[in-house]
Design a protein around this motif. Sequence first.
Motif, short mmCIF file in Angstrom:
data_model
loop_
_atom_site.label_atom_id
_atom_site.label_comp_id
_atom_site.label_asym_id
_atom_site.label_seq_id
_atom_site.Cartn_x
_atom_site.Cartn_y
_atom_site.Cartn_z
N SER A 174 4.86 1.35 11.02
CA SER A 174 5.58 2.88 11.14
C SER A 174 4.94 3.92 12.07
O SER A 174 5.60 4.70 12.71
N ARG A 179 8.80 5.88 9.83
CA ARG A 179 8.65 5.31 8.44
C ARG A 179 10.41 4.87 7.84
O ARG A 179 10.26 3.62 7.34
N LYS A 180 11.24 5.44 8.28
CA LYS A 180 12.57 5.05 7.96
C LYS A 180 12.93 3.93 8.42
O LYS A 180 13.59 3.01 7.62
N SER A 181 12.70 3.13 9.64
CA SER A 181 13.25 2.21 10.22
C SER A 181 12.18 1.01 9.29
O SER A 181 12.50 -0.03 9.32
N ILE A 183 11.20 1.05 6.68
CA ILE A 183 11.54 0.73 5.19
C ILE A 183 12.83 -0.06 5.30
O ILE A 183 13.02 -0.97 4.43
N LYS A 184 13.59 0.26 6.04
CA LYS A 184 14.76 -0.47 6.39
C LYS A 184 14.60 -1.97 6.61
O LYS A 184 15.15 -2.92 5.96
N GLU A 204 8.98 6.45 -0.03
CA GLU A 204 9.51 7.28 1.20
C GLU A 204 8.51 7.09 2.48
O GLU A 204 9.01 7.52 3.54
#
Length: 277
Positions: A174, A179-181, A183-184, A204
């Motif tokens: 991350s 973080r978002k990528s 998690i995906k 999250e």
Amino acid sequence: MIETTIKNFLNLPGVVGLGIILIQEQPKSYLCLKEQAVQWQVKEFLNHNFIRNIIKNPDAFDVFEFPIHTNYVYTYKVSSQVTLLVLTSMGLAAIKTIANLQLKTVLKKDAEQTIAIFQKLAKEFPLVRAIAQPISQTFPHVCDGNQSLSLKQKEKITVLELLNALNHLSKFTSTYMGRKSTIKYWDSTRPKQIECLAYFQMDENAEFIFTGNDAEIVNQMQHYWIRKWTSIFLRKTALILPNLPEMVAQKCLSDREKFLVFPLQVDNTESQTPVTV
């Protein structure tokens, strides 16, 4: 016309970098960054990883976008040999549209002049540094996990120990991908219908949470599927960060953690769900 367009675009609020990648016999990149606005992880990623990946597989990046750290990267193919790269401070729909419909069109009119302008940008923009570098087309191999661990190290693995190693890997990833990528990518590469993996969920912050008893001992089958998952995860993230498996092996995980979660060889098995960023 071309020079004015490039300068005006670089001065737009939210634009922190602009560059072109030349896919020729000796590939080069001319990347102009507003230094104070770009973190070192992003610069390292662009200069040493992502640009090489475009050169390796240019057809995959006709139009492409994804978040990296606190920035967004957009790429647009200008011609068979030139790809435009735009770096913004956030996902800006207006910037994305301008780059695709206006900037790309202007640059396409005269490739030689476009290249010449990017070559001299460093002299004209006090806050922008242009990087021109030949790029080797040899790509780093994936480092194998340490295979010389003693049997004593391999005897017992608790869920908590496995969880900590996974979180170390996830946090490291991350740092480069956001973080978002991250998690995906974990969600999209999870092997399907494997009951033991259902207990590993993500919050999250891209951290793993175990919903069962983390004091339990991991059996061989559970350990196999965790490593299977990480192998698919690393293979998919390597499409964006080709050096990530090598960096994980060298900079992130201890020898014990490599044994816990790092595959001996990154698996070629595709996940059943395509990854999108």
